[in-house]
Design a protein around this motif. Structure first.
Motif, PDB file in Angstrom:
ATOM      1  N   ASN A 116      -6.759   5.696  -8.770  1.00 51.08           N
ATOM      2  CA  ASN A 116      -5.297   5.189  -8.982  1.00 51.08           C
ATOM      3  C   ASN A 116      -4.824   5.015  -7.731  1.00 51.08           C
ATOM      4  O   ASN A 116      -4.649   5.969  -6.687  1.00 51.08           O
ATOM      5  N   THR A 117      -3.568   4.131  -7.601  1.00 46.14           N
ATOM      6  CA  THR A 117      -3.141   3.968  -6.249  1.00 46.14           C
ATOM      7  C   THR A 117      -2.182   4.798  -5.889  1.00 46.14           C
ATOM      8  O   THR A 117      -1.497   5.590  -7.244  1.00 46.14           O
ATOM      9  N   TYR A 118      -2.140   5.325  -4.666  1.00 43.39           N
ATOM     10  CA  TYR A 118      -0.848   6.356  -4.262  1.00 43.39           C
ATOM     11  C   TYR A 118       0.048   5.600  -3.641  1.00 43.39           C
ATOM     12  O   TYR A 118      -0.116   4.805  -2.741  1.00 43.39           O
ATOM     13  N   ASP A 119       1.265   6.182  -3.980  1.00 41.51           N
ATOM     14  CA  ASP A 119       2.549   5.592  -3.293  1.00 41.51           C
ATOM     15  C   ASP A 119       2.867   6.781  -2.385  1.00 41.51           C
ATOM     16  O   ASP A 119       3.655   7.544  -3.188  1.00 41.51           O
ATOM     17  N   ALA A 120       3.003   6.741  -1.180  1.00 44.94           N
ATOM     18  CA  ALA A 120       3.646   7.725  -0.531  1.00 44.94           C
ATOM     19  C   ALA A 120       5.389   7.456  -0.212  1.00 44.94           C
ATOM     20  O   ALA A 120       5.763   8.272   0.388  1.00 44.94           O
ATOM     21  N   GLY A 121       5.666   6.275  -0.722  1.00 43.16           N
ATOM     22  CA  GLY A 121       7.231   6.048  -0.564  1.00 43.16           C
ATOM     23  C   GLY A 121       7.246   5.142   0.485  1.00 43.16           C
ATOM     24  O   GLY A 121       6.564   4.705   1.287  1.00 43.16           O
ATOM     25  N   THR A 122       8.569   4.693   0.480  1.00 44.33           N
ATOM     26  CA  THR A 122       9.326   3.638   1.404  1.00 44.33           C
ATOM     27  C   THR A 122       8.922   4.243   3.031  1.00 44.33           C
ATOM     28  O   THR A 122       9.376   5.446   3.056  1.00 44.33           O
ATOM     29  N   GLY A 123       8.543   3.502   3.637  1.00 39.94           N
ATOM     30  CA  GLY A 123       8.526   3.703   5.020  1.00 39.94           C
ATOM     31  C   GLY A 123       7.114   4.263   5.645  1.00 39.94           C
ATOM     32  O   GLY A 123       7.198   4.722   6.590  1.00 39.94           O
ATOM     33  N   TYR A 124       6.435   4.517   4.515  1.00 42.63           N
ATOM     34  CA  TYR A 124       5.197   5.263   4.878  1.00 42.63           C
ATOM     35  C   TYR A 124       3.838   4.286   4.458  1.00 42.63           C
ATOM     36  O   TYR A 124       4.219   3.646   3.275  1.00 42.63           O
ATOM     37  N   GLN A 125       2.912   4.289   4.902  1.00 44.77           N
ATOM     38  CA  GLN A 125       1.562   3.802   4.464  1.00 44.77           C
ATOM     39  C   GLN A 125       0.900   4.482   3.375  1.00 44.77           C
ATOM     40  O   GLN A 125       0.687   5.674   3.707  1.00 44.77           O
TER      41      GLN A 125
END
Length: 191
Positions: free
Chosen positions: A37-46
């Motif tokens: 599943n996709t991982y979201d590191a948050g805004t400002g991060y790849q």
């Protein structure tokens, strides 16, 4: 004798308890890693999704599935005749082979493949193993693994008191299996 409503309430109480809810959340999270599943590191991060958990899990499942199986019946050293122990070992091996044939007829993976999958991705396994009878009186081996994500149970000092496995069935399947009429969960569902 317990009424069906009491049993359902008891199962739902355990199902909704914090321990079982936490366990199901962990199992779903682990499965999400396996499914990549996709991982979201948050805004400002790849963000990137690694396939390393899936590769590791698949390798362990492969090892468990293809490992040599050995069945041993412990016998006392004083017993000279090994034939009762040998007969028990042959019974267990034959039962496992019959269970695999039954799984194949249902279009499911073998018993070993399912248990390996559950042990690696769920952390444990559960199931039912018994001899059962067809309508004509003939006996068959009924070994059915359960997805631990859908199992709840109660234990005491002696071990498991009861175990419940949640599964979805059509109203027609329930009628054929248990001879009970049920209302469909989804409007318009008939079979």
């Amino acid at each position: 004798m317990a009424r069906i409503d009491d049993l359902v309430n008891q199962i739902e109480d355990v199902w909704d308890s914090p321990g079982f809810r936490t366990r199901r959340t962990r199992m779903e999270s682990d499965y999400g890693l396996y499914r990549m599943n996709t991982y979201d590191a948050g805004t400002g991060y790849q963000s990137y999704t690694s396939n390393a958990p899936k590769i590791l899990a698949d390798k362990i499942i492969s090892y468990l599935t293809n490992a040599n199986m050995s069945v041993r019946v412990p016998m006392s050293a004083a017993v000279a005749d090994r034939s009762p122990g040998t007969a028990k070992e042959k019974f267990v091996i034959g039962s496992l082979n019959l269970a695999d044939e039954r799984m194949q007829r249902y279009g499911q993976p073998s018993l070993r493949e399912q248990i390996a999958f559950y042990v690696v991705l769920r952390g444990w396994y559960a199931g039912r193993a018994m001899l059962n009878k067809h309508e004509d009186g003939s006996t068959y081996v009924d070994i059915t693994p359960f997805d631990p994500l859908h199992v709840c149970y109660e234990m005491d000092d002696q071990g498991i008191v009861w175990l419940a496995h949640k599964s979805k069935r059509s109203p027609g399947s329930v009628k054929r299996q248990f001879n009970i009429e049920v209302e469909p969960a989804i409007e318009g569902e008939t079979s």
